[in-house]
Design a protein around this motif. Sequence first.
Motif, PDB file in Angstrom:
ATOM      1  N   ARG A   7      11.906 -28.509  65.580  1.00 47.01           N
ATOM      2  CA  ARG A   7      12.075 -27.101  65.243  1.00 47.01           C
ATOM      3  C   ARG A   7      12.697 -26.368  66.421  1.00 47.01           C
ATOM      4  O   ARG A   7      12.468 -26.728  67.570  1.00 47.01           O
ATOM      5  CB  ARG A   7      10.725 -26.455  64.904  1.00 47.01           C
ATOM      6  CG  ARG A   7       9.952 -27.126  63.788  1.00 47.01           C
ATOM      7  CD  ARG A   7       8.754 -26.275  63.382  1.00 47.01           C
ATOM      8  NE  ARG A   7       7.800 -26.135  64.464  1.00 47.01           N
ATOM      9  CZ  ARG A   7       6.573 -26.636  64.436  1.00 47.01           C
ATOM     10  NH1 ARG A   7       6.177 -27.339  63.394  1.00 47.01           N
ATOM     11  NH2 ARG A   7       5.736 -26.451  65.446  1.00 47.01           N
ATOM     12  N   LYS A   8      13.442 -25.339  66.117  1.00 44.70           N
ATOM     13  CA  LYS A   8      13.961 -24.450  67.153  1.00 44.70           C
ATOM     14  C   LYS A   8      13.521 -23.041  66.791  1.00 44.70           C
ATOM     15  O   LYS A   8      13.931 -22.491  65.772  1.00 44.70           O
ATOM     16  CB  LYS A   8      15.472 -24.515  67.271  1.00 44.70           C
ATOM     17  CG  LYS A   8      16.000 -23.689  68.447  1.00 44.70           C
ATOM     18  CD  LYS A   8      17.492 -23.875  68.669  1.00 44.70           C
ATOM     19  CE  LYS A   8      17.928 -23.121  69.926  1.00 44.70           C
ATOM     20  NZ  LYS A   8      19.375 -23.234  70.167  1.00 44.70           N
ATOM     21  N   GLY A   9      12.663 -22.462  67.639  1.00 44.46           N
ATOM     22  CA  GLY A   9      12.061 -21.197  67.272  1.00 44.46           C
ATOM     23  C   GLY A   9      11.163 -21.400  66.069  1.00 44.46           C
ATOM     24  O   GLY A   9      10.339 -22.308  66.024  1.00 44.46           O
ATOM     25  N   GLU A  95      10.760 -27.444  69.707  1.00 42.41           N
ATOM     26  CA  GLU A  95       9.469 -28.100  69.530  1.00 42.41           C
ATOM     27  C   GLU A  95       9.691 -29.378  68.717  1.00 42.41           C
ATOM     28  O   GLU A  95      10.299 -29.335  67.649  1.00 42.41           O
ATOM     29  CB  GLU A  95       8.473 -27.193  68.809  1.00 42.41           C
ATOM     30  CG  GLU A  95       7.989 -26.028  69.647  1.00 42.41           C
ATOM     31  CD  GLU A  95       6.871 -25.260  68.956  1.00 42.41           C
ATOM     32  OE1 GLU A  95       6.701 -25.433  67.722  1.00 42.41           O
ATOM     33  OE2 GLU A  95       6.174 -24.491  69.634  1.00 42.41           O
ATOM     34  N   LEU A  96       9.201 -30.503  69.241  1.00 43.79           N
ATOM     35  CA  LEU A  96       9.343 -31.781  68.572  1.00 43.79           C
ATOM     36  C   LEU A  96       7.938 -32.279  68.223  1.00 43.79           C
ATOM     37  O   LEU A  96       7.153 -32.623  69.110  1.00 43.79           O
ATOM     38  CB  LEU A  96      10.057 -32.800  69.463  1.00 43.79           C
ATOM     39  CG  LEU A  96      11.492 -32.462  69.894  1.00 43.79           C
ATOM     40  CD1 LEU A  96      11.514 -31.569  71.123  1.00 43.79           C
ATOM     41  CD2 LEU A  96      12.278 -33.730  70.197  1.00 43.79           C
ATOM     42  N   VAL A  97       7.610 -32.271  66.941  1.00 47.99           N
ATOM     43  CA  VAL A  97       6.276 -32.653  66.482  1.00 47.99           C
ATOM     44  C   VAL A  97       6.272 -34.153  66.209  1.00 47.99           C
ATOM     45  O   VAL A  97       7.067 -34.664  65.410  1.00 47.99           O
ATOM     46  CB  VAL A  97       5.892 -31.887  65.209  1.00 47.99           C
ATOM     47  CG1 VAL A  97       4.475 -32.271  64.769  1.00 47.99           C
ATOM     48  CG2 VAL A  97       5.990 -30.388  65.437  1.00 47.99           C
ATOM     49  N   TYR A  98       5.375 -34.854  66.907  1.00 47.69           N
ATOM     50  CA  TYR A  98       5.237 -36.302  66.718  1.00 47.69           C
ATOM     51  C   TYR A  98       4.341 -36.541  65.508  1.00 47.69           C
ATOM     52  O   TYR A  98       3.174 -36.155  65.492  1.00 47.69           O
ATOM     53  CB  TYR A  98       4.643 -36.936  67.969  1.00 47.69           C
ATOM     54  CG  TYR A  98       4.497 -38.433  67.890  1.00 47.69           C
ATOM     55  CD1 TYR A  98       5.619 -39.253  67.868  1.00 47.69           C
ATOM     56  CD2 TYR A  98       3.248 -39.032  67.856  1.00 47.69           C
ATOM     57  CE1 TYR A  98       5.495 -40.626  67.809  1.00 47.69           C
ATOM     58  CE2 TYR A  98       3.118 -40.404  67.801  1.00 47.69           C
ATOM     59  CZ  TYR A  98       4.240 -41.201  67.779  1.00 47.69           C
ATOM     60  OH  TYR A  98       4.116 -42.559  67.713  1.00 47.69           O
ATOM     61  N   ASP A  99       4.902 -37.160  64.468  1.00 49.04           N
ATOM     62  CA  ASP A  99       4.208 -37.301  63.188  1.00 49.04           C
ATOM     63  C   ASP A  99       4.186 -38.760  62.766  1.00 49.04           C
ATOM     64  O   ASP A  99       5.232 -39.390  62.637  1.00 49.04           O
ATOM     65  CB  ASP A  99       4.911 -36.455  62.126  1.00 49.04           C
ATOM     66  CG  ASP A  99       4.264 -36.590  60.760  1.00 49.04           C
ATOM     67  OD1 ASP A  99       3.025 -36.649  60.693  1.00 49.04           O
ATOM     68  OD2 ASP A  99       5.000 -36.653  59.757  1.00 49.04           O
ATOM     69  N   THR A 100       2.998 -39.309  62.575  1.00 48.42           N
ATOM     70  CA  THR A 100       2.861 -40.684  62.084  1.00 48.42           C
ATOM     71  C   THR A 100       2.215 -40.741  60.718  1.00 48.42           C
ATOM     72  O   THR A 100       2.050 -41.820  60.158  1.00 48.42           O
ATOM     73  CB  THR A 100       2.003 -41.520  63.047  1.00 48.42           C
ATOM     74  OG1 THR A 100       0.680 -40.973  63.101  1.00 48.42           O
ATOM     75  CG2 THR A 100       2.600 -41.541  64.439  1.00 48.42           C
ATOM     76  N   GLN A 101       1.863 -39.567  60.149  1.00 42.68           N
ATOM     77  CA  GLN A 101       1.098 -39.555  58.909  1.00 42.68           C
ATOM     78  C   GLN A 101       1.850 -38.977  57.721  1.00 42.68           C
ATOM     79  O   GLN A 101       1.367 -39.062  56.597  1.00 42.68           O
ATOM     80  CB  GLN A 101      -0.194 -38.743  59.104  1.00 42.68           C
ATOM     81  CG  GLN A 101      -1.097 -39.283  60.199  1.00 42.68           C
ATOM     82  CD  GLN A 101      -1.710 -40.603  59.834  1.00 42.68           C
ATOM     83  OE1 GLN A 101      -1.828 -40.937  58.653  1.00 42.68           O
ATOM     84  NE2 GLN A 101      -2.113 -41.378  60.825  1.00 42.68           N
ATOM     85  N   GLY A 102       2.991 -38.371  57.953  1.00 43.32           N
ATOM     86  CA  GLY A 102       3.703 -37.781  56.830  1.00 43.32           C
ATOM     87  C   GLY A 102       3.229 -36.386  56.491  1.00 43.32           C
ATOM     88  O   GLY A 102       3.569 -35.834  55.461  1.00 43.32           O
TER      89      GLY A 102
END
Length: 628
Positions: A7-9, A95-102
């Motif tokens: 995301r950006k902002g 912002e870079l969200v680390y997602d392993t669950q969907g």
Amino acid sequence: MARLIIRKGASFYKEHDLAGADIVTIGRSKTNDIILPDPSRKVSRCHAALVRWQTAPDRCFVRDLSSLRSTRVEGIAVSQKELEDGDIIQIADYELVYDTQGAEQQQLNRLRVVSGRAASAGLDTSTQLLTISELMVESALPPERREVIEELLRRAARTNNLAELLEQMTPHIIRAAGGERGFTCLAAGGGGYREVASAGLRSQEQIQITHGDFLERLGRGEQILEDNVVMVPILRRQEMVGFFCVDRSPASGKFSEIDAAFVATLGRLAGTHVSDIRRGGQGSDSKEDEPVEWPMEMVGKSKAAAEVAQKVQQAARSDINVLLVGESGTGKELVARALHRASANPGGPLIARNCAAVTESLAETEIFGYAPKSGIANADPQGAPGWFEMADGGTLFLDEVHSLTISLQDKLLRVLQDKEVSRVHARLPKLVKVKVVAATDHDLEEAVVRGSFRKPLYYRFGAVIRLAPLRDRPADIPLLLHYFLDRCAVRIKTKCRSLSHRALQHLVEYSWPGNVRELENCVQEAVSRDRDREVLLSWDFPVLGKQKPRPEEEAEEGRSAIPAPPASAKTPRTMKEVEREQILEALESTKGNITQAQQLLGYKSRQGMLNKMDRYGIPRNYGDPDAA
């Protein structure tokens, strides 16, 4: 499958799938895997990297590559940090969200909102939380519920991971609440929730509720009480970090407000006594994880490195012999190990030998072995195996193969042709199954023309892998520098985790005649001088003074408009010019912290540092990335 939601902002930027890549680079340069455009240059050219464990695809850590404005995880600046599901990596405005669950859609499929069943009038719109004494005394707590509370507190004292605690306790909580099935969710990336534990629910089975706004209600701290479903928030400092959902059949009767209060109190106890919600015990105030070594030996993202990795996989699939060609220090033995690990017999022996280190008189017995009672002076009467027999069932790595004499080359050729080795003075040959990987820093084609290397032997190597010198792959240098910094941090307990921007830039521009081996030695030497230092500066690398400076390709990110005196190979700089440059670099590496810069330079007082800055016309806010 792990991914990054970028995301950006407040706007969604893009999504990046992390499958299949051991290293993912992040920065504003187009050479990165994830490009973050930033005209303001708050994002460094090569800002950070994600490194994945090959044995655990969803386990990885983020490594800051000595960026000017740092890399943050959950708001905390880190050098290296192992990521958990939902962690947010912050790089400048991204912002870079680390997602392993969907995220939410995948994890909330346990619930199905229906309208055909009326909700109970017992919907509790206020958060009813009882103290342990109130719960045990005023509500005449049954022994089973008392035991669950005591067990939760005991387990909470032994762990600092809320997900782990809830995974252990959810079945007991559901049973003690009088439920037959249910699940527990915790907050995840992207504003969603992930299921951490369940009991009594089959795959794809759902629980029906009538309140489609359940997340909003739970977020306000409310309990949702229907006839046979109770949902309560898990609170930490009055903030919802997850929720319980407990269900039972209509035949078992309705849930009471005491039932809801019991589950809600357990959620509050769990959230209060365990400080970490997602991050495996480091706690919300933790700066970063302990340093770990990178889980690979071959590090690189350049085109040349990618081509070598591809050829290694191709050559390892068959039993062909492989020739590695490259300058000294390019990592030929590392490639040989990678070939062995990817071969059909990775559990077999890997025997590495240097052909140039064996004297000519002993070379034949060393390579091929000798028979029992062979009559050789000072030899073992029982005989001894040679390199090929020692490597039987695995891989034999022959370094500097060009140094073998012509007669030994002929014997080596016969072994490669017949797959049989004859010990010195032995009557019969022995069949061996060995993958031979040879290496040289010579041009063997030219050696064939000169007659110093046998042409048939050269063509016995079905695959030739050429390793590029480090000067031809400068994009790999930042990764290698931080790879070796982390190795030193683990092996010799150094505190150094980063380099100044000027040091990093000069090291990328250096030609590295000794290749990766020289780079590794330079890092080890620099950090060994003072193991308590946290940052390396350009003068910590004496090799940088051996090469003429080259013009920079572009202005350095975030630098003040104070021009540095132009370096010249012919005109030596004065001591004042050198000192000014050192002050500028120290301020840049500490992001404008004058006290830390003064300590780096060894000045006795902060005021002395300020006096020198004023003398050289350096602003007091120089190096601060947020300064105008």
